[in-house]
Design a protein around this motif. Sequence first.
Motif, PDB file in Angstrom:
ATOM      1  N   ILE A   7      -2.176 -13.156  -8.502  1.00  0.00           N
ATOM      2  CA  ILE A   7      -1.574 -13.678  -7.040  1.00  0.00           C
ATOM      3  C   ILE A   7      -2.505 -12.942  -6.111  1.00  0.00           C
ATOM      4  N   LYS A   8      -3.518 -12.226  -6.359  1.00  0.00           N
ATOM      5  CA  LYS A   8      -4.644 -11.634  -5.320  1.00  0.00           C
ATOM      6  C   LYS A   8      -3.948 -11.063  -4.382  1.00  0.00           C
ATOM      7  N   ILE A   9      -2.927 -10.139  -4.578  1.00  0.00           N
ATOM      8  CA  ILE A   9      -2.683  -8.828  -3.799  1.00  0.00           C
ATOM      9  C   ILE A   9      -3.030  -7.455  -4.756  1.00  0.00           C
ATOM     10  N   PRO A  10      -3.482  -6.875  -3.769  1.00  0.00           N
ATOM     11  CA  PRO A  10      -3.810  -5.645  -4.688  1.00  0.00           C
ATOM     12  C   PRO A  10      -2.420  -4.490  -4.609  1.00  0.00           C
ATOM     13  N   ASN A  11      -2.565  -3.432  -5.135  1.00  0.00           N
ATOM     14  CA  ASN A  11      -1.729  -2.171  -5.089  1.00  0.00           C
ATOM     15  C   ASN A  11      -0.242  -2.481  -5.474  1.00  0.00           C
ATOM     16  N   LEU A  12       0.201  -3.324  -6.209  1.00  0.00           N
ATOM     17  CA  LEU A  12       1.494  -4.027  -6.485  1.00  0.00           C
ATOM     18  C   LEU A  12       2.028  -3.374  -7.942  1.00  0.00           C
ATOM     19  N   PRO A  53      -0.192   0.799   0.488  1.00  0.00           N
ATOM     20  CA  PRO A  53      -0.370  -0.237   1.505  1.00  0.00           C
ATOM     21  C   PRO A  53      -1.440  -1.240   0.968  1.00  0.00           C
ATOM     22  N   PHE A  54      -1.185  -2.601   1.338  1.00  0.00           N
ATOM     23  CA  PHE A  54      -2.302  -3.300   1.065  1.00  0.00           C
ATOM     24  C   PHE A  54      -2.594  -4.364   2.151  1.00  0.00           C
ATOM     25  N   THR A  55      -3.981  -4.639   2.106  1.00  0.00           N
ATOM     26  CA  THR A  55      -4.507  -5.467   3.271  1.00  0.00           C
ATOM     27  C   THR A  55      -5.123  -6.772   2.209  1.00  0.00           C
ATOM     28  N   ILE A  56      -4.531  -8.166   2.970  1.00  0.00           N
ATOM     29  CA  ILE A  56      -5.244  -9.387   2.507  1.00  0.00           C
ATOM     30  C   ILE A  56      -5.394 -10.268   3.367  1.00  0.00           C
ATOM     31  N   GLY A  57      -6.129 -11.423   2.909  1.00  0.00           N
ATOM     32  CA  GLY A  57      -5.889 -12.403   4.018  1.00  0.00           C
ATOM     33  C   GLY A  57      -7.299 -12.541   4.635  1.00  0.00           C
ATOM     34  N   VAL A  58      -7.480 -13.840   5.460  1.00  0.00           N
ATOM     35  CA  VAL A  58      -8.879 -13.997   6.093  1.00  0.00           C
ATOM     36  C   VAL A  58      -8.805 -13.024   7.173  1.00  0.00           C
ATOM     37  N   ASP A  59     -10.073 -12.335   7.043  1.00  0.00           N
ATOM     38  CA  ASP A  59     -10.463 -11.312   7.944  1.00  0.00           C
ATOM     39  C   ASP A  59      -9.530 -10.180   7.787  1.00  0.00           C
ATOM     40  N   ASN A  96      -6.312  -9.760   7.645  1.00  0.00           N
ATOM     41  CA  ASN A  96      -5.373  -9.940   8.792  1.00  0.00           C
ATOM     42  C   ASN A  96      -3.798  -9.631   8.396  1.00  0.00           C
ATOM     43  N   ILE A  97      -3.826  -9.479   7.127  1.00  0.00           N
ATOM     44  CA  ILE A  97      -2.204  -9.209   6.562  1.00  0.00           C
ATOM     45  C   ILE A  97      -2.178  -8.046   6.202  1.00  0.00           C
ATOM     46  N   ASN A  98      -1.135  -7.172   6.708  1.00  0.00           N
ATOM     47  CA  ASN A  98      -1.002  -5.736   6.220  1.00  0.00           C
ATOM     48  C   ASN A  98       0.502  -5.581   5.793  1.00  0.00           C
ATOM     49  N   CYS A  99       0.744  -4.796   4.767  1.00  0.00           N
ATOM     50  CA  CYS A  99       2.090  -4.392   4.717  1.00  0.00           C
ATOM     51  C   CYS A  99       1.988  -2.917   3.790  1.00  0.00           C
ATOM     52  N   ILE A 155       7.999 -12.541  -5.670  1.00  0.00           N
ATOM     53  CA  ILE A 155       8.432 -11.877  -4.581  1.00  0.00           C
ATOM     54  C   ILE A 155       7.870 -10.387  -4.532  1.00  0.00           C
ATOM     55  N   VAL A 156       7.283 -10.408  -3.273  1.00  0.00           N
ATOM     56  CA  VAL A 156       6.556  -9.057  -3.222  1.00  0.00           C
ATOM     57  C   VAL A 156       7.392  -8.380  -2.049  1.00  0.00           C
ATOM     58  N   LEU A 157       7.722  -7.081  -2.302  1.00  0.00           N
ATOM     59  CA  LEU A 157       8.651  -6.316  -1.651  1.00  0.00           C
ATOM     60  C   LEU A 157       7.685  -5.009  -0.725  1.00  0.00           C
ATOM     61  N   CYS A 158       7.816  -5.082   0.573  1.00  0.00           N
ATOM     62  CA  CYS A 158       7.011  -4.170   0.999  1.00  0.00           C
ATOM     63  C   CYS A 158       7.766  -3.996   2.439  1.00  0.00           C
ATOM     64  N   GLU A 159       7.187  -3.024   3.489  1.00  0.00           N
ATOM     65  CA  GLU A 159       7.594  -3.099   4.778  1.00  0.00           C
ATOM     66  C   GLU A 159       6.499  -2.978   5.881  1.00  0.00           C
ATOM     67  N   ASP A 160       6.988  -3.195   7.077  1.00  0.00           N
ATOM     68  CA  ASP A 160       6.179  -3.225   8.182  1.00  0.00           C
ATOM     69  C   ASP A 160       5.244  -4.246   7.936  1.00  0.00           C
ATOM     70  N   LEU A 161       5.533  -5.451   7.493  1.00  0.00           N
ATOM     71  CA  LEU A 161       4.469  -6.582   7.209  1.00  0.00           C
ATOM     72  C   LEU A 161       4.020  -7.241   8.536  1.00  0.00           C
ATOM     73  N   SER A 162       2.698  -7.342   8.514  1.00  0.00           N
ATOM     74  CA  SER A 162       2.312  -8.136   9.808  1.00  0.00           C
ATOM     75  C   SER A 162       1.028  -9.048   9.596  1.00  0.00           C
ATOM     76  N   ILE A 163       0.917  -9.847  10.582  1.00  0.00           N
ATOM     77  CA  ILE A 163      -0.280 -10.803  10.280  1.00  0.00           C
ATOM     78  C   ILE A 163      -0.945 -10.844  11.897  1.00  0.00           C
ATOM     79  N   SER A 164      -2.050 -10.488  11.817  1.00  0.00           N
ATOM     80  CA  SER A 164      -2.972 -10.445  12.940  1.00  0.00           C
ATOM     81  C   SER A 164      -2.294  -9.432  13.910  1.00  0.00           C
TER      82      SER A 164
END
Lengths: 240, 215
Positions: free
Chosen positions: A26-31, A50-56, A58-61, A96-105
């Motif tokens: 699923i191309k999400i690290p640290n799970l 914590p992981f960071t994905i997306g274009v630039d 820009n997605i953090n959780c 289903i990926v569970l994390c907290e403080d999810l943000s996009i840009s």
Amino acid sequence: MKLIKLILSSLLIFSQTQANTIYDLIKIPNLEIYNLETKNKLRYLYAKQPFTIGVDNNINCFKSLKKDLDEKYLIIEKNLNRYSQNFLKKINLKYIVLCEDLSISGINTAGIPDNIMKTLILDIKFNQKYFERVIHHEVFHIIHDSYKDIFDEKVWSKFNIEAFKYAECSTCTKKVGLDTNLNPNGFITEYSQSTASEDMAEVFSHLMYGGFPENVDPILEKKINFIKSNLLKIDKNFLL
Amino acid sequence: MIKKIKASKSEKIIFIFLISLAIFSLGSFFLIKNKCLFVKNYDPQKISFDDPKNIAILNVECGNVIIELYPDISPKAVTRFKTLVSSRAYDDIAFHRVIKDSLVQAGDLEFGKKGNLDYGKIGTGKSGLGTINSEIDAPFNFVRGSVGLARTQKLNTEDSQFFIILKDEPLYETEFTPIGKVIYGIDALEKIKYLNKSQYVLRPDFIISLRMLVN
């Protein structure tokens, strides 16, 4: 100091390539796996770091405390168990990926759906008041992304009065309230007025979780019927 | 006149230690050189199988890997695999993707052939038979030794490439098409060449041959 750096860098150079099955899929690290033994075969994963994905990027959780995960998992699983394995397959949702403080840009968000990767990232601490309803809201975005032709935004927009225009995007407006309108006037929440997609998701989440006022106006009535009938097009056994 | 000097006790200990070290070093050199030293080679002719027509013998440098195929679970995928085995298409094909203690992958017939390796494209080659649909609906426990067909990020893109997992991978169920399981000789796969920093192997090991037990 130089010696320590040398030892550390050599450790990095000679460390083994680790198989990371979850990342490969699923191309999400640290799970890590949280639970795979579920009745509808959904696979629950959690952020061990914590992981960071997306274009630039820009997605953090961020990772959660185990006790928070354990507590929220029960609520999330209870709600997602309402979707059958067959329906989930049709809408392309498996992880289903569970994390907290999810943000996009930099903007906090409850969930990030990705029907291509069959994944829904959920912030387990987003909006405690409407947490359960929001789960279904995010599921709808997966449904919508998988069936754009059925849940046609142009058809939907025509239900509204002619003068009404949605915002350009869900974050381009200050209408973000999730309280249910007791006198809906076409929109079940303030957030419904942001975009057609969010409007549909709000109606769907109220259908799944409940909370519609006793009397709904004709516009909202049409919207409810639109969602209901189109869900049955995807899966004739879908239960609201 | 030369005076004889008797070696002290500590000098004797050091001498014995050095001799032992030399023997150990030489012994290790020869042992390490033979990577297949402790790998048992199974002779399929000496084993009785319940369903011999679904037994494939993968011969690699360290011996035979005996695979039982499951046509009841993935009929199209097993048929494709048998077709390619029967045409000897897998002979001299590289194990191009290897992750230590996790997975070996081979079967790129286009860019993975010995003498004609294309490192820039390996892993993307085709068999010429076209792709087949994924068969992922039947329950299957992807435990160590399970064999599956590889695919791209998209479903229904399986062709000739296959992988064998060296550890349990529960997430593979409903993601990859299973075709069988190694029932003897998985140790030989743990000796396949891998790289520390990359899943893709430079100067890889090759399949020597892949045959069905019964033609």
